[in-house]
Scaffold this active site. Structure first.
Site, PDB file in Angstrom:
ATOM      1  N   ASP A   1     -14.054 -22.220  25.861  1.00 11.08           N
ATOM      2  CA  ASP A   1     -12.689 -22.183  26.563  1.00 11.08           C
ATOM      3  C   ASP A   1     -12.101 -23.763  25.907  1.00 11.08           C
ATOM      4  O   ASP A   1     -12.269 -24.943  27.287  1.00 11.08           O
ATOM      5  CB  ASP A   1     -13.363 -22.200  27.856  1.00 11.08           C
ATOM      6  CG  ASP A   1     -12.656 -22.008  28.838  1.00 11.08           C
ATOM      7  OD1 ASP A   1     -11.578 -22.378  28.572  1.00 11.08           O
ATOM      8  OD2 ASP A   1     -12.621 -21.999  30.544  1.00 11.08           O
TER       9      ASP A   1
ATOM     10  N   VAL B   1     -14.267 -29.257  40.815  1.00  9.73           N
ATOM     11  CA  VAL B   1     -14.956 -30.758  40.430  1.00  9.73           C
ATOM     12  C   VAL B   1     -14.804 -31.284  41.153  1.00  9.73           C
ATOM     13  O   VAL B   1     -13.519 -31.202  42.174  1.00  9.73           O
ATOM     14  CB  VAL B   1     -14.534 -30.737  39.129  1.00  9.73           C
ATOM     15  CG1 VAL B   1     -14.240 -32.786  38.197  1.00  9.73           C
ATOM     16  CG2 VAL B   1     -14.102 -29.861  38.091  1.00  9.73           C
TER      17      VAL B   1
ATOM     18  N   GLY C   1     -12.875 -23.326  34.995  1.00 10.08           N
ATOM     19  CA  GLY C   1     -13.690 -22.228  34.882  1.00 10.08           C
ATOM     20  C   GLY C   1     -14.701 -21.585  35.405  1.00 10.08           C
ATOM     21  O   GLY C   1     -15.210 -20.709  35.963  1.00 10.08           O
ATOM     22  N   PHE C   2     -15.634 -22.781  35.647  1.00  8.87           N
ATOM     23  CA  PHE C   2     -17.370 -22.463  36.223  1.00  8.87           C
ATOM     24  C   PHE C   2     -16.972 -22.805  37.719  1.00  8.87           C
ATOM     25  O   PHE C   2     -18.467 -22.726  38.163  1.00  8.87           O
ATOM     26  CB  PHE C   2     -18.222 -23.311  35.429  1.00  8.87           C
ATOM     27  CG  PHE C   2     -18.229 -22.631  34.024  1.00  8.87           C
ATOM     28  CD1 PHE C   2     -19.232 -21.539  33.972  1.00  8.87           C
ATOM     29  CD2 PHE C   2     -17.166 -23.387  33.119  1.00  8.87           C
ATOM     30  CE1 PHE C   2     -18.577 -20.440  32.525  1.00  8.87           C
ATOM     31  CE2 PHE C   2     -17.257 -22.711  31.351  1.00  8.87           C
ATOM     32  CZ  PHE C   2     -18.006 -21.630  31.401  1.00  8.87           C
TER      33      PHE C   2
END
Ligand SMILES: *[C@@H]1O[C@H](CO)[C@@H](O)[C@H](O)[C@H]1NC(C)=O
Ligand SMILES: *[C@@H]1O[C@H](CO)[C@@H](O)[C@H](O)[C@H]1NC(C)=O
Ligand SMILES: *[C@@H]1O[C@H](CO)[C@@H](O)[C@H](O)[C@H]1NC(C)=O
Ligand SMILES: *[C@@H]1O[C@H](CO)[C@@H](O)[C@H](O)[C@H]1NC(C)=O
Ligand SMILES: *[C@@H]1O[C@H](CO)[C@@H](O)[C@H](O)[C@H]1NC(C)=O
Ligand SMILES: *[C@@H]1O[C@H](CO)[C@@H](O)[C@H](O)[C@H]1NC(C)=O
Ligand SMILES: *[C@@H]1O[C@H](CO)[C@@H](O)[C@H](O)[C@H]1NC(C)=O
Length: 904
Positions: free
Chosen positions: A718, A608, A604-605
């Protein structure tokens, strides 16, 4: 019946439409008055509400393993032997024993030895829920010294109260309402030098919901009154489901009123007030007068919370109206209260109040035709419990050490607070959790091998196990103690050789190691020495080689030193990368991820990446893309806060990077990736039902910790299968928590304009009302649980993009569980356990947050589910006709009545 869904498909759009329309269902009530008739449903849905069976009632000082039922209260008291292993049993002096004396007061446990002695209570509900703890003390000249002792009472590491007596027959009762941070509650008696501490009885009760929750601190009982009592008796269990004690009280210049009506409805308030307390009240004797009374607190610093309970007891005529306001120390505190006929309402001070006096005046408003009334009242003193207990992992490790080696009789309560246990030294982190840095168990008679528990005290710098009888090898796991500077294992019966990782640290000088006086010599150079000693060589001969080795070591050392500049830099850097909770530079990140070579996910942010720390530890690095507007200071503060959140089921944060636009978080790498991928990946082995349940329990525990174990609580916002990570043992951890804002405890609901979350998991109430509470996570968790059960994604593309909840609901109402369960399980599951899991999941997803259970409850029920699966595994498969296990009735009434579990 196949799995295919043939009903009218409620599409996602319809679902969202329903959510938006649901705005009308959002009630705006959050005021001082809690009428709570609407709370009845969600509280009343649980059984065992009126059961204090799972609470703890201890009569201190009775013979071991003895228990009895008190004939007045009908409470079953047990001996304290299981809760404490120090102190001595004593009877009070016969002249203080009388017929009316409560049985719990007849004996005491006295603590002539040790400064601190603690009861260890492990309530089954664990931490994160509210408890009432009550101690009874009556001296009764039990030690025939005649001197009245004075001592302190602690809950965990914080002072609860001081115990003092007016005379030998004075019964002192101390009560506190407390929200523990750990699963274990220690109640400790501290010798302050004014006589031997003792205790007569100890009780612990459990509150089911949010009543008595305050922003911080615990509530020490100051007064609890049954106003206008006509019996002059203390009311408690069973009339009070929570076993509060209500003392009779009369207000001057007032008269009692009562109702003889059947008053079952009186306790339907979230405070579950006893009917016998609420059915009496007082009103001023003068019809135009007010109810006036006051209490001397004697101290302007003390803070209080006040709860007043009202219920109309008279059936009013059309032209009658009762309405009143409350003043406290001259300020209006509650306005225009209109009590409800035979229903309880409660007025609460919405913040703490102070004063050397608490002066109350309850007066009728101008349009009221009837005088004011008061049925019951509680006043609590706020005790701020600022000191955090010792880190839970350290505590667990110390308890394991204490048990497995049977050492440390004086090890009572918390290891580091308020004072250190013998042989320990702890770091001082202010009010934050202390950590254990030094452990000295020299000459303590330890036997057996070196326990794994030592390696769990990660902050240990000094470990002395010398002069014991420890056997077998020096285990590799001691090298996990990366902060260790001194390790003394001398004079034991250890054999083999020291693990090479420890040896390296010894050789390069970062670890002081003593190993002499063992069966083998443990370090190779010394082994040669031992062989020579075996063939009995003259003293000189043994001295020479060791001198040579010593010289060689010194030379080696000097050589190392010579290379200083480069090496030292590198090792400092290495140290940084290794140790916990560190800030990394952007160039560190580039080198850890090999210039962002391997992308392993999109969250979501941000992205990775996979990477390696200098010491080879695998990590996942998340670079935050959307936080650029957030000030880096705020990010840094939050990252540092999050690094302090530690739980087995929460992804641990190793460090972070905060350089301008480049903000990143470094996590532990989880070998099996995320649950979403795992569930959808055909190539992976299918997760069996038990594994799925275990994953659900793990994830639920992680969330429970965020909601109830963190101060302030953290709402994840989330929760989804993609944010649940699995390690190689399939242990689940919740990732990505806490980037959303921390929310303040006092505002129960929270408005925000931007909605954060993932489509499919998003709480419809939050989406439509923009009001965020931890119940939003509960909704998302319900969706995750349904995914574990069904194996389907949250939005089912294969079924017209139906939302999973809307897909399950109609099938469920047909009552056919097998149409819901993932076909890949091939029927290998206990039907009851699946039913219960479905019920839990569906209980998590009502539109209204208040109707969803807390994560505490979800964890408890999922664990039962898992137990059911474990217990019934064998029997179930044999006799498929089995009835439900006795206790497995659904807690979620509406579901149960519509369609009980039906073995098929
Ligand atoms: C002992 O002290 C209590 C509490 O102050 C008091 O109520 C009681 O009357 C006293 N008893 C005697 C025998 O003095
Ligand atoms: C209720 O009050 C009436 C007087 O109003 C009194 O006669 C009666 O005894 C009271 N009942 C109880 C149960 O106290
Ligand atoms: C109470 O006050 C009202 C209005 O001020 C008055 O009419 C009435 O007589 C008073 N009643 C008593 C009992 O004093
Ligand atoms: C009575 O008066 C108060 C203000 O003094 C007002 O808030 C309340 O609504 C009134 N109640 C009724 C029933 O008129
Ligand atoms: C504990 O550690 C601190 C800091 O390292 C040190 O100053 C203190 O003397 C130690 N105390 C004991 C009892 O070892
Ligand atoms: C070793 O421990 C024993 C008791 O276990 C003790 O008597 C002895 O003095 C200790 N020796 C040393 C050198 O500490
Ligand atoms: C010593 O060796 C250990 C293990 O190889 C290493 O982690 C540590 O950084 C080294 N320390 C120094 C000061 O060289």
């Amino acid at each position: 019946m196949g799995l295919e869904y043939r009903g009218r498909a409620a599409s996602v759009i319809q679902f969202l439409l329903a959510a938006v329309l649901g705005i009308w269902a959002c009630t705006e009530s959050f005021c001082v008055l809690a009428s709570d008739k609407n709370l009845v449903n969600h509280n009343g849905g649980r059984r065992k509400l009126h059961d204090i069976g799972s609470s703890i009632s201890i009569d201190c000082g009775i013979p071991e393993d003895f228990s009895y039922t008190d004939n007045k209260t009908h409470i079953i008291y047990t001996s304290d032997s299981k809760f404490i292993d120090t102190g001595i049993n004593k009877n009070i002096s016969p002249e203080f024993n009388s017929e009316d004396l409560q049985q719990v007061l007849e004996n005491v446990r006295s603590f002539p030895h040790g400064k601190r002695n603690c009861y260890t209570l492990k309530p089954p509900q664990g931490k994160g829920t509210i408890y009432l703890i009550r101690g009874y003390f009556m001296y009764g000249n039990y030690d025939e010294s005649g001197g009245l002792p004075e001592f302190d009472l602690y809950v965990g590491v914080n002072l609860w109260d001081s115990v003092k007596f007016d005379n030998a027959s004075h019964v002192v009762i101390k009560e506190i309402i407390h929200l523990p941070l750990l699963d274990t509650i220690h109640v400790c008696l501290l010798d302050t030098g004014f006589g031997t501490p003792f205790i007569s009885a100890l009780e612990l009760r459990h509150f089911h919901d949010s009543s008595y929750r305050i922003p911080s601190g615990s509530l020490v009982l100051y007064k609890r009154f049954d106003v206008g009592s006509t019996t002059n008796q203390i009311v408690r269990y069973k009339e009070d489901a929570f076993d509060r004690m209500w003392f009779p009280y009369n207000i001057p210049s007032s008269v009692s009123i009562n109702t003889s009506f059947p008053v079952g409805s009186l306790n339907e308030n979230e405070y579950k007030l006893p009917s016998s307390v609420m059915k009496t009240a007082m009103r001023p004797s003068d019809a135009n007068g007010s109810l006036d009374f006051e209490f001397d607190t004697g101290d302007p610093i003390l803070e209080f919370y006040i709860y007043m309970h009202f219920a109309e007891l008279e059936s009013l005529q059309r032209n009658q109206h009762r309405e009143f306001s409350i003043e406290l120390n001259g300020n209006t505190w509650a306005n225009s209260i209109v009590p409800d006929y035979l229903h309880s309402i409660t007025a609460i001070t919405n913040q703490s109040v102070r004063g050397t006096k608490l002066r109350f005046s309850i007066y009728k408003t101008s349009n009221s035709t009837l005088p004011p009334i008061l049925n019951a009242m509680e006043i609590y003193l706020v005790r701020d419990f600022l000191q955090a207990p010792t880190d839970q992992e350290d505590v667990n490790a110390m308890m394991e050490i204490k048990e497995s080696y049977r050492v440390g009789k004086s090890w009572q309560g918390d290891p580091c607070e308020p004072n250190y246990w013998d042989g320990l030294n702890c770091s001082d982190n202010g009010y934050d959790s202390p950590r254990i840095v030094s452990l000295n168990l020299a000459s303590s008679g330890l036997t057996g091998k070196i326990s794994l528990s030592f390696s769990k005290i990660r902050t240990l710098q000094y470990l002395d196990l010398s002069n014991n009888s420890l056997t077998e090898q020096v285990p590799e796991f001691l090298s996990r103690l990366s902060k260790l500077k001194t390790l003394n294992l001398s004079n034991n019966k250890l054999s083999g050789s020291i693990p090479s990782s420890l040896k390296e640290r010894f050789i390069n000088g970062s670890l002081l190691l003593s190993v002499d006086g063992n069966v083998d010599c443990l370090i190779d150079p010394c082994k040669k020495q031992k062989k020579k000693r075996n063939i009995v060589v003259p003293v000189v001969a043994t001295l020479v080689p060791s001198l040579i080795i010593f010289a060689a070591l010194i030379i080696f050392w000097l050589c190392k030193r010579k290379q200083a500049p480069v090496k030292v830099l590198e090792s400092i850097n290495g140290g940084l990368l290794k140790s916990n909770n560190q800030q990394f530079t952007y160039s560190d990140i580039v080198s850890i991820t090999k210039n962002f070579q391997s992308l392993i996910g999109k969250g979501g942010f941000g992205m990775v990446y996979h990477g390696y720390l200098n010491d080879g530890t695998q990590v996942a690095v998340k670079m935050l893309s959307t936080l650029s507007s957030q000030s880096s200071m705020q990010f840094q503060n939050e990252a540092q806060l999050l690094m302090r959140v530690h739980h087995r089921n929460l992804a641990s944060i190793i460090g972070y990077c905060n350089e301008g636009e480049n903000m990143g978080i470094i996590f532990e790498y989880m070998a099996y990736g995320n649950l979403e991928d795992y569930l959808s990946d055909e190539t992976k082995e299918v997760l069996n039902w038990k594994e799925r349940l275990q994953i659900a329990v793990d994830a639920a525990q992680g969330l429970e910790y965020l909601h109830h174990g963190c101060k302030p609580p953290i709402i994840h916002r989330d929760v989804k299968t993609a944010n649940i990570l699995l390690n190689a043992n399939l242990d689940a951890q919740i990732a990505d928590f806490g980037f959303s804002r921390f929310f303040p405890l006092e505002s129960v609901s929270h408005s925000s304009t931007t909605v954060v979350g993932t489509f499919g998991y998003l709480d419809p109430e939050y989406y439509s009302c923009h009001r965020l509470t931890e119940k939003s996570d509960v909704y998302s968790f319900g969706v995750v649980l349904l995914q574990l059960i069904t194996g389907h994604p949250a939005i089912m593309k294969s079924h017209n993009s139906t939302h999973i909840v809307e897909w399950v609901r109609p099938i469920l109402s047909r009552g056919d569980i097998r149409d819901i369960v993932d076909p890949r399980l091939q029927g290998n599951f206990n039907t009851n356990s699946v039913w219960k899991a479905v019920e839990i999941a569906m209980a998590c997803v009502p539109f209204k947050g208040t109707e969803r259970p807390t994560m505490n409850l979800v964890v408890m029920d999922l664990k039962q589910c898992l137990e059911m699966e474990n217990d019934c595994k064998q029997t179930w498969e044999m006799e498929s006709q089995t009835l439900l296990p006795a206790d497995s009735g659904s807690y979620y009434m509406d579901l149960e009545t519509e369609m009980g579990p039906q073995p098929r």
